[in-house]
Design an enzyme around this catalytic site. Sequence first.
Site, PDB file in Angstrom:
ATOM      1  N   HIS A 204       0.800  -1.235   0.000  1.00 38.05           N
ATOM      2  CA  HIS A 204       0.000   0.000   0.000  1.00 38.05           C
ATOM      3  C   HIS A 204       0.832   1.284   0.000  1.00 38.05           C
ATOM      4  CE1 HIS A 204       0.797  -0.135   4.360  1.00 38.05           C
ATOM      5  NE2 HIS A 204       0.589   1.165   4.347  1.00 38.05           N
TER       6      HIS A 204
HETATM    7  C1  UD1 Z   1      -2.173   5.848   5.473  1.00 44.56           C
HETATM    8  C2  UD1 Z   1      -0.891   6.397   6.063  1.00 44.56           C
HETATM    9  C3  UD1 Z   1       0.180   5.339   6.017  1.00 44.56           C
HETATM   10  C4  UD1 Z   1      -0.276   4.051   6.649  1.00 44.56           C
HETATM   11  C5  UD1 Z   1      -1.610   3.607   6.052  1.00 44.56           C
HETATM   12  C6  UD1 Z   1      -2.132   2.428   6.811  1.00 44.56           C
HETATM   13  C7  UD1 Z   1      -0.541   8.802   5.715  1.00 44.56           C
HETATM   14  C8  UD1 Z   1       0.181   9.830   4.928  1.00 44.56           C
HETATM   15  N1  UD1 Z   1      -0.407   7.538   5.294  1.00 44.56           N
HETATM   16  O1  UD1 Z   1      -1.927   5.566   4.102  1.00 44.56           O
HETATM   17  O2  UD1 Z   1       1.322   5.801   6.724  1.00 44.56           O
HETATM   18  O3  UD1 Z   1       0.677   3.053   6.421  1.00 44.56           O
HETATM   19  O4  UD1 Z   1      -2.547   4.677   6.157  1.00 44.56           O
HETATM   20  O5  UD1 Z   1      -3.077   1.699   6.113  1.00 44.56           O
HETATM   21  O6  UD1 Z   1      -1.194   9.119   6.671  1.00 44.56           O
HETATM   22  N2  UD1 Z   1      -9.254   4.730   1.102  1.00 44.56           N
HETATM   23  C9  UD1 Z   1     -10.489   4.132   1.019  1.00 44.56           C
HETATM   24  N3  UD1 Z   1     -11.117   3.813   2.173  1.00 44.56           N
HETATM   25  C10 UD1 Z   1     -10.584   4.050   3.400  1.00 44.56           C
HETATM   26  C11 UD1 Z   1      -9.333   4.662   3.461  1.00 44.56           C
HETATM   27  C12 UD1 Z   1      -8.668   4.992   2.307  1.00 44.56           C
HETATM   28  O7  UD1 Z   1     -11.006   3.903  -0.068  1.00 44.56           O
HETATM   29  O8  UD1 Z   1     -11.226   3.710   4.418  1.00 44.56           O
HETATM   30  C13 UD1 Z   1      -8.544   5.045  -0.173  1.00 44.56           C
HETATM   31  C14 UD1 Z   1      -8.853   6.445  -0.710  1.00 44.56           C
HETATM   32  O9  UD1 Z   1      -8.853   6.371  -2.090  1.00 44.56           O
HETATM   33  C15 UD1 Z   1      -7.640   7.234  -0.254  1.00 44.56           C
HETATM   34  C16 UD1 Z   1      -6.532   6.209  -0.300  1.00 44.56           C
HETATM   35  O10 UD1 Z   1      -7.129   4.985   0.065  1.00 44.56           O
HETATM   36  O11 UD1 Z   1      -7.400   8.339  -1.069  1.00 44.56           O
HETATM   37  C17 UD1 Z   1      -5.369   6.519   0.624  1.00 44.56           C
HETATM   38  O12 UD1 Z   1      -5.813   6.691   1.963  1.00 44.56           O
HETATM   39  P1  UD1 Z   1      -4.961   7.591   2.979  1.00 44.56           P
HETATM   40  O13 UD1 Z   1      -5.518   7.470   4.343  1.00 44.56           O
HETATM   41  O14 UD1 Z   1      -4.774   8.963   2.454  1.00 44.56           O
HETATM   42  O15 UD1 Z   1      -3.539   6.955   2.924  1.00 44.56           O
HETATM   43  P2  UD1 Z   1      -3.113   5.428   3.072  1.00 44.56           P
HETATM   44  O16 UD1 Z   1      -2.474   4.999   1.805  1.00 44.56           O
HETATM   45  O17 UD1 Z   1      -4.220   4.639   3.616  1.00 44.56           O
HETATM   46  N1  UDP Z   2      -3.899  -5.454   8.889  1.00 46.01           N
HETATM   47  C1  UDP Z   2      -5.153  -6.046   8.995  1.00 46.01           C
HETATM   48  N2  UDP Z   2      -5.797  -6.399   7.845  1.00 46.01           N
HETATM   49  C2  UDP Z   2      -5.273  -6.199   6.607  1.00 46.01           C
HETATM   50  C3  UDP Z   2      -3.994  -5.603   6.518  1.00 46.01           C
HETATM   51  C4  UDP Z   2      -3.333  -5.225   7.673  1.00 46.01           C
HETATM   52  O1  UDP Z   2      -5.651  -6.252  10.104  1.00 46.01           O
HETATM   53  O2  UDP Z   2      -5.925  -6.547   5.621  1.00 46.01           O
HETATM   54  C5  UDP Z   2      -3.197  -5.069  10.114  1.00 46.01           C
HETATM   55  C6  UDP Z   2      -1.824  -5.706  10.284  1.00 46.01           C
HETATM   56  O3  UDP Z   2      -1.949  -6.951  10.916  1.00 46.01           O
HETATM   57  C7  UDP Z   2      -1.105  -4.676  11.125  1.00 46.01           C
HETATM   58  C8  UDP Z   2      -1.675  -3.363  10.631  1.00 46.01           C
HETATM   59  O4  UDP Z   2      -2.932  -3.673  10.034  1.00 46.01           O
HETATM   60  O5  UDP Z   2      -1.422  -4.832  12.489  1.00 46.01           O
HETATM   61  C9  UDP Z   2      -0.763  -2.733   9.641  1.00 46.01           C
HETATM   62  O6  UDP Z   2      -1.405  -1.696   8.993  1.00 46.01           O
HETATM   63  P1  UDP Z   2      -0.997  -1.166   7.559  1.00 46.01           P
HETATM   64  O7  UDP Z   2      -0.222  -2.190   6.840  1.00 46.01           O
HETATM   65  O8  UDP Z   2      -2.225  -0.645   6.946  1.00 46.01           O
HETATM   66  O9  UDP Z   2      -0.106   0.112   7.916  1.00 46.01           O
HETATM   67  P2  UDP Z   2       1.430   0.303   8.306  1.00 46.01           P
HETATM   68  O10 UDP Z   2       1.767  -0.627   9.405  1.00 46.01           O
HETATM   69  O11 UDP Z   2       2.246   0.084   7.076  1.00 46.01           O
HETATM   70  O12 UDP Z   2       1.499   1.738   8.713  1.00 46.01           O
END
Ligand code: UD1
Ligand code: UDP
Length: 364
Positions: A204
């Site tokens: 991601h």
């Molecule tokens: C965010 C964090 C990242 C973390 C990740 C965990 C920042 C800059 N990044 O990244 O550090 O590792 O969360 O998962 O804060 N979207 C949906 N539904 C949701 C959430 C997101 O469709 O419930 C889609 C939207 O298109 C959105 C995109 O995902 O634009 C990115 O979501 P965003 O929260 O901005 O960043 P993440 O890539 O999730």
């Molecule tokens: N996780 C989850 N379901 C998923 C993917 C991740 O429960 O489908 C959990 C994972 O076990 C870990 C956390 O989400 O505890 C990690 O989150 P993510 O990878 O979104 O973010 P990051 O750690 O890179 O910030």
Amino acid sequence: MNILTVLGARPQFIKAAPVSKALREAGHHEYLVHTGQHYDHAMSQIFFDELGIPQPDVNLGVGSGGHGKQTGAMLMRLEEVILEQRPDWVLVYGDTNSTLAGALAAVKLHVPVAHVEAGLRSFNRTMPEEHNRILTDHCADLLFCPTQTAVNNLAHEGITQGVHLVGDTMYDAVLQFGELARQRSRILETLGLTPKQYLLATVHRPYNTDNPEHLRSIIAAFVECGETVIFPVHPRTRARLAEADVMAMLKDAPQVRLIEPVGYLDMLMLEQHARMILTDSGGMQKEAYFFAVPCLTLRPETEWVETVEAGWNVVVGASKERIVTTLAEHTWPSSAPPAVFGAGQAALQSITILATITQEKRSV
Ligand code: UD1
Ligand code: UDP
């Protein structure tokens, strides 16, 4: 003690669950603010339900958007909530835009900030998380570090006051929810998986999702390795897969199984029974380590250097060749990973420190 906790993204719900529980058990008051950064049921509510986190007192409903728009909207609304609540501490987790907004809103209002998972550095300034971490750590009055490396990183930036090595609350969470996962999760049966006969993958990070070449290379590696790959797809990644033109490649590879994001209990089961984990997630690199499952990190570097030093994690980037070769040929350690993420008491230690300092401040 009155704590105002700011959460917003999936990993933060998991990091916060043990802390929130410890706070409640010790009789402290926690006001929970959900920024709304993550909002799909599978990215948010499922974790509150499974991990028994209290429902947020307020959801700011900020949603998705560019960094400035998203962080700015959080900042505006958080300021109002902090002014209204006047907590002893604002507690923030990790390195997302919700973390930075919470820290910045608080520091401007002279409300002390406590940062859980402080001191992490990738030394890669193209990552949004790296900006968030550095800025948050420099706003924070209390910095709860998961590892000695994190403590050292802070010292290199001149931060030595308020720094506490407490361990990792994600390790606390694995210990607290491991048994529940074994009791409740049926994911292996549902997906028809045999332990140690599949790979688990997540992708991601912008480094991979926003670069079609990287995304294609990673998917090509999943396809070419010929193994069953369980791939819970982050919503950010879903759209980018179509754009990167990999769907045709996947159509001829039914063993690469794209599924919706799973809940934490299912994820714990998928992780511990995987042959290997391939991920660009920070949290999953650590969870692989906790379960002594070999990990391939699909990034150019990692903050979790201990996992690499111990031999349980190999940083392979997005190179198809490196991924496929490492999967097939790498020799993994035969002894258990050293315990470098604490003793499963990070949450308790953190709130004990918070409570002691609050008491000291009140008696001055
Ligand atoms: C965010 C964090 C990242 C973390 C990740 C965990 C920042 C800059 N990044 O990244 O550090 O590792 O969360 O998962 O804060 N979207 C949906 N539904 C949701 C959430 C997101 O469709 O419930 C889609 C939207 O298109 C959105 C995109 O995902 O634009 C990115 O979501 P965003 O929260 O901005 O960043 P993440 O890539 O999730
Ligand atoms: N996780 C989850 N379901 C998923 C993917 C991740 O429960 O489908 C959990 C994972 O076990 C870990 C956390 O989400 O505890 C990690 O989150 P993510 O990878 O979104 O973010 P990051 O750690 O890179 O910030």
